[in-house]
Design a protein around this motif. Structure first.
Motif, PDB file in Angstrom:
ATOM      1  N   LEU A  72       8.038  -0.222  -4.077  1.00  0.00           N
ATOM      2  CA  LEU A  72       9.059   0.720  -3.630  1.00  0.00           C
ATOM      3  C   LEU A  72       8.475   1.719  -2.624  1.00  0.00           C
ATOM      4  CD1 LEU A  72      10.695   1.618  -7.073  1.00  0.00           C
ATOM      5  CD2 LEU A  72      11.594   0.050  -5.345  1.00  0.00           C
ATOM      6  N   PHE A  73       9.355   2.462  -1.967  1.00  0.00           N
ATOM      7  CA  PHE A  73       9.009   3.600  -1.107  1.00  0.00           C
ATOM      8  C   PHE A  73       8.232   3.146   0.136  1.00  0.00           C
ATOM      9  CE2 PHE A  73       9.055   5.112  -5.564  1.00  0.00           C
ATOM     10  CZ  PHE A  73      10.218   5.866  -5.504  1.00  0.00           C
ATOM     11  N   LYS A  74       7.740   4.132   0.899  1.00  0.00           N
ATOM     12  CA  LYS A  74       7.066   3.804   2.160  1.00  0.00           C
ATOM     13  C   LYS A  74       5.727   3.128   1.933  1.00  0.00           C
ATOM     14  CE  LYS A  74       5.010   8.426   2.703  1.00  0.00           C
ATOM     15  NZ  LYS A  74       4.959   9.640   3.542  1.00  0.00           N
ATOM     16  N   GLY A  75       5.055   3.402   0.813  1.00  0.00           N
ATOM     17  CA  GLY A  75       3.888   2.616   0.453  1.00  0.00           C
ATOM     18  C   GLY A  75       2.546   3.309   0.477  1.00  0.00           C
ATOM     19  N   LEU A  76       2.438   4.532   1.013  1.00  0.00           N
ATOM     20  CA  LEU A  76       1.121   5.165   1.125  1.00  0.00           C
ATOM     21  C   LEU A  76       0.525   5.512  -0.233  1.00  0.00           C
ATOM     22  CD1 LEU A  76       1.191   7.508   4.245  1.00  0.00           C
ATOM     23  CD2 LEU A  76       0.199   5.246   3.983  1.00  0.00           C
ATOM     24  N   ASP A  77       1.300   6.115  -1.107  1.00  0.00           N
ATOM     25  CA  ASP A  77       0.790   6.426  -2.441  1.00  0.00           C
ATOM     26  C   ASP A  77       0.492   5.154  -3.214  1.00  0.00           C
ATOM     27  OD1 ASP A  77       1.043   9.133  -1.938  1.00  0.00           O
ATOM     28  OD2 ASP A  77       3.045   9.257  -2.810  1.00  0.00           O
ATOM     29  N   GLU A  78       1.276   4.143  -2.973  1.00  0.00           N
ATOM     30  CA  GLU A  78       1.131   2.899  -3.712  1.00  0.00           C
ATOM     31  C   GLU A  78      -0.117   2.127  -3.294  1.00  0.00           C
ATOM     32  OE1 GLU A  78       4.884   4.609  -4.299  1.00  0.00           O
ATOM     33  OE2 GLU A  78       3.987   4.039  -2.375  1.00  0.00           O
ATOM     34  N   ILE A  79      -0.475   2.172  -1.989  1.00  0.00           N
ATOM     35  CA  ILE A  79      -1.706   1.470  -1.586  1.00  0.00           C
ATOM     36  C   ILE A  79      -2.927   2.169  -2.160  1.00  0.00           C
ATOM     37  CG2 ILE A  79      -0.703   0.506   0.513  1.00  0.00           C
ATOM     38  CD1 ILE A  79      -2.289   2.583   2.106  1.00  0.00           C
ATOM     39  N   ALA A  80      -2.852   3.483  -2.346  1.00  0.00           N
ATOM     40  CA  ALA A  80      -3.967   4.187  -2.985  1.00  0.00           C
ATOM     41  C   ALA A  80      -4.140   3.719  -4.421  1.00  0.00           C
ATOM     42  CB  ALA A  80      -3.726   5.694  -2.936  1.00  0.00           C
ATOM     43  N   GLU A  81      -3.019   3.445  -5.103  1.00  0.00           N
ATOM     44  CA  GLU A  81      -3.102   2.943  -6.472  1.00  0.00           C
ATOM     45  C   GLU A  81      -3.684   1.537  -6.508  1.00  0.00           C
ATOM     46  OE1 GLU A  81      -0.170   2.353 -10.377  1.00  0.00           O
ATOM     47  OE2 GLU A  81       0.453   3.626  -8.692  1.00  0.00           O
ATOM     48  N   LEU A  82      -3.290   0.695  -5.551  1.00  0.00           N
ATOM     49  CA  LEU A  82      -3.868  -0.641  -5.476  1.00  0.00           C
ATOM     50  C   LEU A  82      -5.370  -0.578  -5.215  1.00  0.00           C
ATOM     51  CD1 LEU A  82      -1.327  -2.723  -3.344  1.00  0.00           C
ATOM     52  CD2 LEU A  82      -1.615  -2.753  -5.805  1.00  0.00           C
ATOM     53  N   ALA A  83      -5.752   0.252  -4.245  1.00  0.00           N
ATOM     54  CA  ALA A  83      -7.156   0.324  -3.844  1.00  0.00           C
ATOM     55  C   ALA A  83      -8.037   0.952  -4.906  1.00  0.00           C
ATOM     56  CB  ALA A  83      -7.283   1.112  -2.538  1.00  0.00           C
ATOM     57  N   ALA A  84      -7.464   1.764  -5.777  1.00  0.00           N
ATOM     58  CA  ALA A  84      -8.256   2.402  -6.830  1.00  0.00           C
ATOM     59  C   ALA A  84      -8.819   1.374  -7.803  1.00  0.00           C
ATOM     60  CB  ALA A  84      -7.405   3.427  -7.578  1.00  0.00           C
ATOM     61  N   ASP A  85      -8.196   0.205  -7.904  1.00  0.00           N
ATOM     62  CA  ASP A  85      -8.671  -0.840  -8.809  1.00  0.00           C
ATOM     63  C   ASP A  85      -8.455  -2.194  -8.134  1.00  0.00           C
ATOM     64  OD1 ASP A  85      -9.582  -2.270 -10.943  1.00  0.00           O
ATOM     65  OD2 ASP A  85      -7.879  -1.864 -12.258  1.00  0.00           O
ATOM     66  N   PRO A  86      -9.314  -2.550  -7.164  1.00  0.00           N
ATOM     67  CA  PRO A  86      -9.104  -3.800  -6.418  1.00  0.00           C
ATOM     68  C   PRO A  86      -9.100  -5.043  -7.285  1.00  0.00           C
ATOM     69  CG  PRO A  86     -10.779  -2.423  -5.367  1.00  0.00           C
ATOM     70  CD  PRO A  86     -10.497  -1.815  -6.698  1.00  0.00           C
ATOM     71  N   ASP A  87      -9.727  -4.963  -8.454  1.00  0.00           N
ATOM     72  CA  ASP A  87      -9.778  -6.116  -9.347  1.00  0.00           C
ATOM     73  C   ASP A  87      -8.785  -6.006 -10.507  1.00  0.00           C
ATOM     74  OD1 ASP A  87     -11.984  -7.396  -7.972  1.00  0.00           O
ATOM     75  OD2 ASP A  87     -13.243  -5.786  -8.761  1.00  0.00           O
ATOM     76  N   GLY A  88      -7.838  -5.074 -10.383  1.00  0.00           N
ATOM     77  CA  GLY A  88      -6.915  -4.831 -11.491  1.00  0.00           C
ATOM     78  C   GLY A  88      -5.731  -5.763 -11.543  1.00  0.00           C
ATOM     79  N   TRP A  89      -5.548  -6.599 -10.527  1.00  0.00           N
ATOM     80  CA  TRP A  89      -4.446  -7.555 -10.510  1.00  0.00           C
ATOM     81  C   TRP A  89      -4.989  -8.929 -10.133  1.00  0.00           C
ATOM     82  CZ3 TRP A  89      -3.977  -2.543  -8.888  1.00  0.00           C
ATOM     83  CH2 TRP A  89      -2.935  -1.789  -9.444  1.00  0.00           C
ATOM     84  N   THR A  90      -4.271  -9.943 -10.502  1.00  0.00           N
ATOM     85  CA  THR A  90      -4.665 -11.301 -10.145  1.00  0.00           C
ATOM     86  C   THR A  90      -4.233 -11.610  -8.710  1.00  0.00           C
ATOM     87  OG1 THR A  90      -2.582 -12.294 -10.886  1.00  0.00           O
ATOM     88  CG2 THR A  90      -4.332 -11.995 -12.543  1.00  0.00           C
ATOM     89  N   ALA A  91      -4.775 -12.700  -8.174  1.00  0.00           N
ATOM     90  CA  ALA A  91      -4.382 -13.122  -6.828  1.00  0.00           C
ATOM     91  C   ALA A  91      -2.880 -13.394  -6.767  1.00  0.00           C
ATOM     92  CB  ALA A  91      -5.171 -14.360  -6.421  1.00  0.00           C
ATOM     93  N   GLY A  92      -2.325 -13.985  -7.820  1.00  0.00           N
ATOM     94  CA  GLY A  92      -0.889 -14.244  -7.843  1.00  0.00           C
ATOM     95  C   GLY A  92      -0.069 -12.975  -7.815  1.00  0.00           C
ATOM     96  N   GLU A  93      -0.517 -11.962  -8.562  1.00  0.00           N
ATOM     97  CA  GLU A  93       0.212 -10.684  -8.568  1.00  0.00           C
ATOM     98  C   GLU A  93       0.145 -10.011  -7.212  1.00  0.00           C
ATOM     99  OE1 GLU A  93      -0.176  -9.267 -13.228  1.00  0.00           O
ATOM    100  OE2 GLU A  93      -1.925  -9.089 -11.907  1.00  0.00           O
ATOM    101  N   PHE A  94      -1.024 -10.036  -6.572  1.00  0.00           N
ATOM    102  CA  PHE A  94      -1.132  -9.478  -5.222  1.00  0.00           C
ATOM    103  C   PHE A  94      -0.247 -10.248  -4.242  1.00  0.00           C
ATOM    104  CE2 PHE A  94      -5.448  -7.693  -6.416  1.00  0.00           C
ATOM    105  CZ  PHE A  94      -5.072  -6.363  -6.258  1.00  0.00           C
ATOM    106  N   ALA A  95      -0.205 -11.563  -4.388  1.00  0.00           N
ATOM    107  CA  ALA A  95       0.616 -12.378  -3.491  1.00  0.00           C
ATOM    108  C   ALA A  95       2.094 -12.051  -3.655  1.00  0.00           C
ATOM    109  CB  ALA A  95       0.357 -13.862  -3.761  1.00  0.00           C
ATOM    110  N   VAL A  96       2.534 -11.873  -4.888  1.00  0.00           N
ATOM    111  CA  VAL A  96       3.935 -11.521  -5.131  1.00  0.00           C
ATOM    112  C   VAL A  96       4.256 -10.175  -4.500  1.00  0.00           C
ATOM    113  CG1 VAL A  96       5.590 -10.862  -6.916  1.00  0.00           C
ATOM    114  CG2 VAL A  96       4.202 -12.920  -7.203  1.00  0.00           C
ATOM    115  N   MET A  97       3.379  -9.196  -4.686  1.00  0.00           N
ATOM    116  CA  MET A  97       3.621  -7.883  -4.093  1.00  0.00           C
ATOM    117  C   MET A  97       3.650  -7.956  -2.572  1.00  0.00           C
ATOM    118  SD  MET A  97       1.675  -5.064  -6.475  1.00  0.00           S
ATOM    119  CE  MET A  97       0.168  -5.949  -6.839  1.00  0.00           C
ATOM    120  N   THR A  98       2.784  -8.778  -1.993  1.00  0.00           N
ATOM    121  CA  THR A  98       2.761  -8.940  -0.536  1.00  0.00           C
ATOM    122  C   THR A  98       4.091  -9.469  -0.024  1.00  0.00           C
ATOM    123  OG1 THR A  98       0.372  -9.389  -0.557  1.00  0.00           O
ATOM    124  CG2 THR A  98       1.601 -10.100   1.378  1.00  0.00           C
ATOM    125  N   VAL A  99       4.554 -10.550  -0.611  1.00  0.00           N
ATOM    126  CA  VAL A  99       5.785 -11.190  -0.140  1.00  0.00           C
ATOM    127  C   VAL A  99       6.999 -10.310  -0.423  1.00  0.00           C
ATOM    128  CG1 VAL A  99       7.284 -13.194  -0.435  1.00  0.00           C
ATOM    129  CG2 VAL A  99       4.804 -13.495  -0.363  1.00  0.00           C
TER     130      VAL A  99
END
Length: 430
Positions: free
Chosen positions: A295-322
């Motif tokens: 959701l939203f413009k994404g700046l706060d959300e990318i900080a949350e993703l980057a805080a734990d680069p290994d916190g999601w699987t490749a499939g979860e990252f792919a779903v979020m990307t698409v």
């Protein structure tokens, strides 16, 4: 971006540099426009943050509903479509032109249009659609600067005020005048400039500096994602960056090619009270698939993703990307007012972390920077801005060299192809 300059050149081909006496009078207006541009951006952003807090925390807590439950996300995005649709339908000026036809080079709008445009921008930022503030805020600041300049300095050309407002807003958005300088230089590359390049850059850089300094003093912005440290790049890093950036560019071009078709589908509904609520419904369904981070413009959300680069699987990252890319495409097509840069940064960040999850040898910093570069090149077609944003996400001197080389094949994939911007008749700009 339009930059104030005279297209005439003397017969010798070498124009004399402007004198200090000619440049000095531009300093005060430039500083004023830059500071006001930043304050407008900060004011709208602050109001949107307060509204977002009320809509996504206070209200669901009071109702006993999960803040980011599927039902609440669906309800809020649909309600945002209804609210924005009402403003576009009923408020004078209809919140400006179709946002699918606008980019960073903003039109000069009548003052009567600006209140509605500011209102829908705040609603979009708070309500969850995947758009940033850049395009509508630039349009507001450009219109205010031209209105002010026409009354206080009537002999000054309109394009000069446009350049100051655009530069001041870009400096404020990124917290540094460097981004504005790169955009201006890119705009000047296709023009015949009278005098030295820095003569044309002088006043816009002053505006960008004032905008950036005002933002820094008030909000202290930072784009550094604090990813794991990256040292000197090696051949494996270069190969990974080339592949990931090219994948990002191709993914972004998928959205670019789909843009006129998705826009045309929403335009067939004809009325804003049909197009925007329908867009909200689609965005609600996408949020259910991708989760609240999309959701939203994404700046706060990318900080949350980057805080734990290994916190999601490749499939979860792919779903979020698409999902995020689809949400950007829908939000930009159905009539929500907003820019495409910041959501594209989220798309690139998620894609880069997906690459790291698939191939652990891909350093997170390399994956994120390269993917952001590729996606931004496709979506914005702004080479210098894409390179700048990709570089500032990772505080590493070695990354800049890597990205410069990486940008070359990615640019070959996007150059000469349609832009993610439409003409008034609905055809793609190319």
């Amino acid at each position: 971006m339009r930059v104030a300059q005279d297209n005439t050149q003397p017969a010798s081909g070498t124009a004399p540099a402007a004198s200090a006496r000619a440049l000095l009078p531009t300093v005060v207006p430039a500083l004023l426009v830059g500071a006001v541009s930043s304050l407008v951006l900060l004011g709208v952003s602050a109001a949107a943050e307060e509204l977002q807090h009320a809509l996504w925390q206070d209200l669901p807590d009071a109702l006993g509903v999960g803040r980011y439950s599927v039902a609440w996300m669906f309800a809020m995005l649909t309600a945002t479509g209804v609210a924005v649709g009402l403003v576009v339908w009923k408020v004078p000026g209809h919140a400006g032109p179709d946002p699918a036809t606008t980019g960073l080079e903003a039109p000069v709008l009548p003052l009567a249009v600006l209140p509605g445009l500011v209102l829908v921008t705040a609603l979009v930022l708070a309500g969850g659609p995947s758009l940033g503030p850049e395009n509508p805020i630039i349009a507001v600041n450009v219109s205010l600067a031209v209105w002010f300049g026409a009354r206080v300095f009537p002999r000054t050309a309109r394009r000069g005020w446009v350049a100051l407002a655009e530069a001041g807003t870009i400096g404020a958005l990124f917290g540094t005048p460097v981004a504005a300088a790169l955009v201006i230089s890119e705009a000047l590359a296709g023009q015949r400039v009278k005098g030295q390049l820095w003569d044309s850059l002088f006043a816009p850089l002053a505006a960008a500096g004032a905008g950036a300094l005002t933002t820094t003093l008030v909000s202290d912005p930072s784009f550094d994602l604090h990813l794991p440290p990256f040292g000197q790049p090696g051949w494996a890093d270069l190969l990974a960056a080339l592949v990931v950036a090219s994948a990002g560019a191709l993914l972004g071009m998928c959205a670019v090619y789909a843009f006129p078709y998705v826009h045309g589908a929403f335009r067939r509904l004809r009325h804003p009270m049909l197009m925007l609520p329908a867009g909200g419904v689609v965005l609600g369904a996408l949020a259910a698939l991708g989760g609240h981070l999309t959701l939203f413009k994404g700046l706060d959300e990318i900080a949350e993703l980057a805080a734990d680069p290994d916190g999601w699987t490749a499939g979860e990252f792919a779903v979020m990307t698409v999902v995020k890319l689809a949400a950007l495409l829908v939000a930009a097509s159905c009539g929500f007012r907003g820019g495409r840069i910041f959501p594209s940064v989220f798309v690139g960040t998620a894609l880069g972390l997906c690459a790291h999850a698939l191939v652990p040898g891909v350093h997170p910093a390399v994956g994120v920077s390269a993917a952001v570069l590729g996606v931004l090149l496709a979506v914005t077609r702004q080479g210098w801005v894409s390179l700048f944003v990709a570089a500032v996400l990772v505080a590493s001197p070695g990354m800049l060299t890597l990205l410069c080389l990486t940008s070359l094949p990615a640019w070959l994939l996007v150059t000469g192809r349609p832009h993610m911007q439409l003409r008034p008749d609905g055809t793609a700009v190319g």
